[in-house]
Enzyme design. Sequence first.
Site, short mmCIF file in Angstrom:
data_model
loop_
_atom_site.label_atom_id
_atom_site.label_comp_id
_atom_site.label_asym_id
_atom_site.label_seq_id
_atom_site.Cartn_x
_atom_site.Cartn_y
_atom_site.Cartn_z
N ASP A 1 -7.08 4.37 -4.25
CA ASP A 1 -7.72 4.24 -2.94
C ASP A 1 -8.34 5.63 -2.71
O ASP A 1 -8.54 6.36 -3.70
CB ASP A 1 -6.68 3.86 -1.86
CG ASP A 1 -7.33 3.36 -0.56
OD1 ASP A 1 -7.69 2.18 -0.49
OD2 ASP A 1 -7.51 4.16 0.37
N LYS B 1 0.86 -1.19 0.00
CA LYS B 1 0.00 0.00 0.00
C LYS B 1 0.89 1.23 0.00
O LYS B 1 2.05 1.16 0.42
CB LYS B 1 -0.86 0.02 1.27
CG LYS B 1 -2.13 0.82 1.11
CD LYS B 1 -3.25 -0.02 0.54
CE LYS B 1 -4.48 0.79 0.25
NZ LYS B 1 -5.63 -0.07 -0.02
#
Length: 445
Positions: free
Chosen positions: A166, A126
Amino acid sequence: MDARLEAIRDTVLARNPGEAEFHQAVVEVFESLGPVHDRHPELLEAAILERLCEPERQIIFRVPWTDDQGRVQINRGFRVEFNSALGPYKGGLRFHPSVYLGIVKFLGFEQIFKNALTGMPIGGGKGGSDFDPRGRSDGEVMRFCQSFMTELYRHIGEYTDVPAGDIGVGGREIGYLFGQYKRITNRYESGVLTGKGISWGGSLVRPEATGFGTVIFTQEMLKTRGTSFDGQRVVVSGSGNVAINAIANAQALGATVVACSDSSGYVVDEAGIDVALLREVKEVQRGRLKDYAERRGGVSYVDGGSVWEVDATVALPCATQNELDGGAAARLVRNGLLAVGEGANMPSTRDAAAVFQQAGVLFGPGKAANAGGVATSALEMQQNASRDSWSFEHTEERLTDIMVGIHDRCASTADEYGDPGNYVLGANIGGFVKVADAMLAQGLI
Ligand code: GLU
């Protein structure tokens, strides 16, 4: 928690001070894993948990850019490459002022289990930045993305690490990031990013996939109680990509979504949210829910407050971490809540999750319920690798199969470990076992 795991947990928390969200994600997983370690003591011997909690690589970098007034701005960029036992690191980029290492690590840690549950060959990672795209012009966002990629490009690649979107990173940002990657490397390497536009290597259904998938997972949970979305009264938090597509799919299955929210307030629309208008306001005009309420008419807009004040039989938290606390959970339960499907990552606090589980509410944790986004990213990678593009119907069918598969894997794992209906246990153990097996097979990595 199992005493052996407690000692490992304490070390992990002490080694990573000040990272509250990462601690929360780790503790929640550890609480599920005692029974696996009873059956497989070799996992302790091989220090699988200690290794899982230590990212393989963490990159933190400066992102300098100039705003429209010509002033120099500095942000911080992150990419945490957490685990590559099952495939290249895979996970989104979040651009939001709240982003710091603890947020990126909680997201990356959850992503390992989520990606394993999809059954696709993807590891966990991430990244993101504390850059706030809100109120920034397209030119500013482009210059920021170009600067961000000028560092990130050397760390990523189709076989290494594949970022996507995201919060704060959608099609526009992925476009600017891809353009800069291509320019620096002189490679049209489609599989380096997912969430691309449909004419340049993107996949149909990817934009809808997280919200659609959350509803598919929740529908499977409802089926275990002999019911479905049809006729349910649903509250969704958020009004971004995940929320909008969850609303669309829940309504397509016969539910009425009576409320959704943004960071300023929430709207109650008893007739059911008008998805076309919501898309227009949020995705085309980049406006606020207040604008939706004004244009829709006859609905109430509540400035501030919590959308969880609104009664529902199904709650789909699709905004952000820790947005639904124990008090809100208790109120929802008192008012007849049947099911919760987490479209966001870790939206329920630990107290809220405990309230839902004690009350016997069907509770689908984000790492299972929102895996449709990353699963469809893996389908995008598959199309890129074969230089092919699939129809909407075919891709949607694959997404549905994957979500039903995740549901069934969580349910059967919970049964196997003696706690039927506990999707948190099922998701944590189901994901963990797959990654742990691969790590054991690959030696001391
Ligand atoms: N950010 C999404 C998630 O939380 C999607 C990541 C991806 O597509 O790689 O899973």
